[in-house]
Design a protein around this motif. Sequence first.
Motif, mmCIF file in Angstrom:
data_model
loop_
_atom_site.group_PDB
_atom_site.id
_atom_site.type_symbol
_atom_site.label_atom_id
_atom_site.label_comp_id
_atom_site.label_asym_id
_atom_site.label_seq_id
_atom_site.Cartn_x
_atom_site.Cartn_y
_atom_site.Cartn_z
ATOM 1 N N PHE A 155 -13.924 37.930 40.546
ATOM 2 C CA PHE A 155 -14.417 36.566 41.137
ATOM 3 C C PHE A 155 -13.935 36.777 42.663
ATOM 4 O O PHE A 155 -12.924 37.036 43.064
ATOM 5 C CB PHE A 155 -13.627 35.551 40.671
ATOM 6 C CG PHE A 155 -14.161 35.232 39.403
ATOM 7 C CD1 PHE A 155 -14.556 33.494 39.258
ATOM 8 C CD2 PHE A 155 -14.311 35.683 38.202
ATOM 9 C CE1 PHE A 155 -14.964 33.073 38.006
ATOM 10 C CE2 PHE A 155 -14.708 35.218 37.081
ATOM 11 C CZ PHE A 155 -15.027 33.961 36.775
ATOM 12 N N ASN B 230 -12.639 33.378 33.953
ATOM 13 C CA ASN B 230 -12.103 34.685 34.244
ATOM 14 C C ASN B 230 -11.346 35.269 33.118
ATOM 15 O O ASN B 230 -11.370 36.601 32.661
ATOM 16 C CB ASN B 230 -11.045 34.780 35.478
ATOM 17 C CG ASN B 230 -10.547 35.926 35.797
ATOM 18 O OD1 ASN B 230 -9.557 36.270 35.382
ATOM 19 N ND2 ASN B 230 -11.251 36.787 36.250
ATOM 20 N N ILE C 231 -14.500 33.865 45.656
ATOM 21 C CA ILE C 231 -14.742 32.491 45.951
ATOM 22 C C ILE C 231 -14.523 32.063 47.421
ATOM 23 O O ILE C 231 -13.569 32.181 47.833
ATOM 24 C CB ILE C 231 -13.903 31.249 45.101
ATOM 25 C CG1 ILE C 231 -13.868 31.587 43.726
ATOM 26 C CG2 ILE C 231 -14.249 29.950 45.176
ATOM 27 C CD1 ILE C 231 -12.796 30.979 42.679
ATOM 28 N N PHE D 32 -12.985 27.937 36.063
ATOM 29 C CA PHE D 32 -13.026 29.343 36.957
ATOM 30 C C PHE D 32 -11.982 30.142 36.242
ATOM 31 O O PHE D 32 -12.141 31.252 35.901
ATOM 32 C CB PHE D 32 -12.820 29.322 38.302
ATOM 33 C CG PHE D 32 -13.895 28.719 39.159
ATOM 34 C CD1 PHE D 32 -15.262 28.739 38.597
ATOM 35 C CD2 PHE D 32 -14.047 27.929 40.350
ATOM 36 C CE1 PHE D 32 -16.469 28.408 39.370
ATOM 37 C CE2 PHE D 32 -14.815 27.629 40.874
ATOM 38 C CZ PHE D 32 -16.155 27.716 40.595
ATOM 39 N N ILE E 278 -9.407 37.199 40.583
ATOM 40 C CA ILE E 278 -9.918 36.124 41.264
ATOM 41 C C ILE E 278 -9.477 36.330 42.849
ATOM 42 O O ILE E 278 -8.251 36.088 42.889
ATOM 43 C CB ILE E 278 -9.625 34.849 40.684
ATOM 44 C CG1 ILE E 278 -9.968 34.386 39.115
ATOM 45 C CG2 ILE E 278 -10.301 33.660 41.696
ATOM 46 C CD1 ILE E 278 -9.716 33.597 38.616
ATOM 47 N N LEU F 45 -18.675 37.867 40.144
ATOM 48 C CA LEU F 45 -19.245 36.451 40.272
ATOM 49 C C LEU F 45 -18.814 36.168 41.790
ATOM 50 O O LEU F 45 -17.510 36.149 42.067
ATOM 51 C CB LEU F 45 -18.455 35.759 39.199
ATOM 52 C CG LEU F 45 -19.203 34.322 39.077
ATOM 53 C CD1 LEU F 45 -20.583 34.563 38.580
ATOM 54 C CD2 LEU F 45 -18.562 33.582 37.856
#
Length: 318
Positions: free
Chosen positions: A194, A187, A196, A183, A32, A162
């Motif tokens: 990811f 994940n 963001i 999230f 992430i 994503l």
Amino acid sequence: MGVEVKVEGLTKKFGSQVIWSDVSLTLPAGEISVMLGPSGTGKSVFLKTVIGLLKPNAGHVWIEGTDIANCSEKDLYEIRKLFGVLFQDGAMFGSMDLYDNVAFPLREHTKKSESEIRQVVMDKMELVGLTGSENKLPGEISGGMRKRAGLARALVLDPEILLIDEPDSGLDPVRTAYINQLFIDLNAQIDATFLIVTHDINTARTVPDNIGLLYHKHLAMFGPREMLLSSTEPVVAQFLNAQRVGPIGMSEEKDADELASESGIEMPPLPPIPAQLDPSDGRPRRGQREPGKWCRDNNVTPPRGSFDAHASFAGASV
């Protein structure tokens, strides 16, 4: 399983206006990452460039051996199948109920039967906590529910990457906390990569494995969460700790007079680095690291009180 995204020397302009230039970073597979920056620094533009919706003026975006910044439309179409996107407002079709909104990509891009589509849609709606709401219209539900419906739609094609644009926009702190935990849990379950984009500092401090900061038309820093949260580089320390003292002003960069007026004023000490959120079910994530490991490996002394189970950050969104 998520894939790596490698950005090299990316530059984007609109006419003569440079949005950012020479941006290079690697989004590690299955981890992430969060991209931060003052308003107007081109965070959403960066997101759109990564997926190929905008063409850069220079540079490369490598995904599984394909440079999507310079490839054919046919190749770009194939690479986009790896992506799922959660738009800032959920981007729901107002005349469709949630079920049909979530089913839309499956009907457009696959040859699945309606029974197969139903199975996928209901699985994804359960994943985001919307079971029982499939017949509601977007106008009949809260902003948080629309975000989760948009997330379910982004997940129906089982993306390996994503992209999430301002997930906290329009949400109160409680709903933001719930979606942040979602999230982390997603994940852990789907192992996607990811990215963001957010303004929410608490999200940036507790969710990602990696943090990037766009500032003054360039990438100020990108790296592991602990690297940025322990950094004393002025723009990084100011933004991640929501401070007024530092190079960022109301119109992005402070002028010489503003900076001179702060001469001799020390920046407040860095707050403790909070523990990163864990998956609700306790399963490990690929990007999860032992608290304090980056600091130890790089001989960096973290701010006092870091990694304590009760360490928190009370700053508001910038």
